[in-house]
Enzyme design. Structure first.
Site, short mmCIF file in Angstrom:
data_model
loop_
_atom_site.label_atom_id
_atom_site.label_comp_id
_atom_site.label_asym_id
_atom_site.label_seq_id
_atom_site.Cartn_x
_atom_site.Cartn_y
_atom_site.Cartn_z
N TYR A 138 1.00 -1.42 -0.17
CA TYR A 138 -0.04 -0.04 0.00
C TYR A 138 1.01 1.32 -0.07
O TYR A 138 0.50 2.19 0.56
CB TYR A 138 -0.97 0.11 1.16
CG TYR A 138 -1.93 -1.04 1.20
CD1 TYR A 138 -2.31 -1.81 0.41
CD2 TYR A 138 -2.61 -1.22 2.35
CE1 TYR A 138 -3.40 -3.00 0.21
CE2 TYR A 138 -3.82 -2.08 2.47
CZ TYR A 138 -3.96 -3.33 1.46
OH TYR A 138 -4.81 -4.16 1.59
N LYS A 189 5.41 -14.66 1.93
CA LYS A 189 5.03 -15.25 0.73
C LYS A 189 6.31 -15.21 -0.14
O LYS A 189 6.32 -14.91 -1.49
CB LYS A 189 3.79 -14.60 -0.06
CG LYS A 189 3.38 -15.15 -1.35
CD LYS A 189 2.73 -16.61 -0.73
CE LYS A 189 2.08 -17.41 -2.13
NZ LYS A 189 2.08 -18.70 -1.85
N ASP A 222 -0.81 -18.27 2.55
CA ASP A 222 -2.07 -18.89 2.08
C ASP A 222 -2.02 -20.08 3.08
O ASP A 222 -3.41 -20.39 3.60
CB ASP A 222 -1.75 -19.53 0.53
CG ASP A 222 -0.40 -20.10 0.37
OD1 ASP A 222 0.47 -19.46 1.10
OD2 ASP A 222 -0.29 -20.81 -0.63
N ASP A 246 -3.93 -6.93 6.50
CA ASP A 246 -5.35 -6.47 6.15
C ASP A 246 -6.47 -7.55 6.08
O ASP A 246 -7.40 -7.70 6.57
CB ASP A 246 -5.12 -5.55 4.91
CG ASP A 246 -6.37 -4.77 4.77
OD1 ASP A 246 -7.28 -4.61 5.36
OD2 ASP A 246 -6.47 -4.15 3.75
N ASP A 250 -9.18 -9.51 8.79
CA ASP A 250 -10.58 -9.56 8.42
C ASP A 250 -11.17 -11.09 8.74
O ASP A 250 -12.32 -11.35 9.36
CB ASP A 250 -11.16 -9.08 7.19
CG ASP A 250 -11.16 -7.72 7.10
OD1 ASP A 250 -10.87 -6.86 7.94
OD2 ASP A 250 -12.02 -7.15 5.89
#
Length: 359
Positions: A138, A189, A222, A246, A250
């Site tokens: 971001y 990752k 993942d 982020d 959630d």
């Protein structure tokens, strides 16, 4: 008596409803504690302000906020304003302008709230997710060329700096060190993203040497979604990039019962600038004005703010009141209850007033 200057930015959707609830609970805490006072200034920035002025906040918005001790933020986003305008016009300029590089998102199953995970109960899921909040995916670097043509291209560049990664790793290891389990999971990752994320892994290993009492492991993002869902007891403190955390936070809120109970703190650990505290759930326009928004995330966020301001007893009293109320079954529809926002708020305020335990 200590006075703290608080900037309240309710902004969009259910933001005004839950910020009003949060301030009501904070006023009850002020009276109950008698040791601090909150001097609250309201700002009407957000999507309605954008429709009137063409900007989400004034050009000198961050300058106006600089003198406050903390920012109490509602939500940003509107169905008739593009999301990139609302986010980059208000929330991100504050987070990045004040270098609030540590986004801290605790998650646990509160009493009286049922997790969608079979057999998982309060105590089984108790995490803190640390999100790198200043760079990564971001960063806002990239662009578009040849717009509208077949060869149009859009780039989004993820920026990872040694300074940025090192400081968030230190923050996460230090937080893990302060918790009973002293256990940290580093999300990555690096199997597919072989530059920035490999550096992320290397710096995690370097910083770990400074915290020999903290046990840590590494998990691909993942695989992390599977571990969070199937083995929640195996996790405690988690650190991840801006994008990965982020998404994972959630998921964490949903696994704890609802995004309506998930808080966020955007922290400048060096305290050069005010930090910002916001519930995670967003503007939720589908329930705006119905009076059923869950205020628990905002109460928990307010507790984070009090902790940051140096009022840990008030923070504990607020969370004790919240857990007393949820445990008694006074909850909003998102977690299976029948109470409305004001009923939950009044119940929490009453629990604060009746709290005589030493915390």
């Amino acid at each position: 008596m200590q006075t703290y200057k608080i900037a309240a930015i309710p902004a969009d959707g259910i933001g005004p409803e839950v910020i009003a609830a949060g301030l009501q609970a904070l006023e009850a805490l002020e009276r109950r504690e008698g040791t601090f006072k909150l001097d609250v200034t309201h700002f009407d920035w957000g999507s309605d302000y954008y429709k009137r002025t063409g900007a989400m906040m004034p050009a000198d918005g961050t300058q106006q906020l600089k003198g406050f001790d903390a920012i109490f933020f509602g939500a940003v986003g509107a169905p008739d304003v593009p999301d990139h305008i609302t986010l980059w016009g208000l929330r991100l300029p504050i987070c990045q302008g004040f270098d609030q590089y540590a986004n801290v998102r605790p998650t646990k199953i509160l009493p009286g709230i049922v997790s969608p995970l079979a057999g998982v109960k309060p105590g089984d899921l108790d995490w803190v997710i640390v999100r790198e909040n200043s760079e990564g995916e971001y960063s806002g670097h990239g662009g578009r060329a040849h717009r509208g043509l077949p060869e149009e291209v859009g780039t989004e560049v993820a920026i990872f700096t040694r300074v940025g990664v090192t400081r968030i790793m230190r923050y996460a290891f230090r937080l893990a060190q302060s918790r009973p389990r002293k256990f940290l999971t580093v999300v990555t990752k690096s199997n597919a993203q072989r530059f920035g994320m490999v550096m992320w892994d290397e710096i995690a290993a370097e910083v770990s040497a400074e915290f020999p009492d903290v046990t840590w492991d590494k998990m691909l993002v993942d695989a992390m979604t599977v571990r969070m869902t199937l083995k929640p007891q195996s996790l405690d403190t988690i650190v991840a990039t801006n994008l990965h955390a982020d998404i994972l936070s959630d998921l964490a809120g949903a696994l704890a019962g609802s995004l309506g109970v998930a808080p966020t703190a955007n922290i400048d650990p060096e305290r050069r600038f005010p930090s910002m505290f916001e519930p995670i759930h967003g503007s939720a326009f589908d329930i705006t004005g119905k009076g059923i928004a869950n205020p628990v995330a905002t109460f928990w966020t307010a507790a984070q703010m009090l902790e940051h301001l140096g009022q840990p007893q008030a923070a504990r009293r607020l969370m004790h009141a919240v857990e007393t109320v949820t445990g008694s079954g006074v909850t909003t529809p998102d977690v299976g209850g029948t109470a409305n926002t004001q009923q939950v708020t009044e119940a929490v305020c009453e629990a604060i007033r009746g709290s005589n335990i030493v915390l």
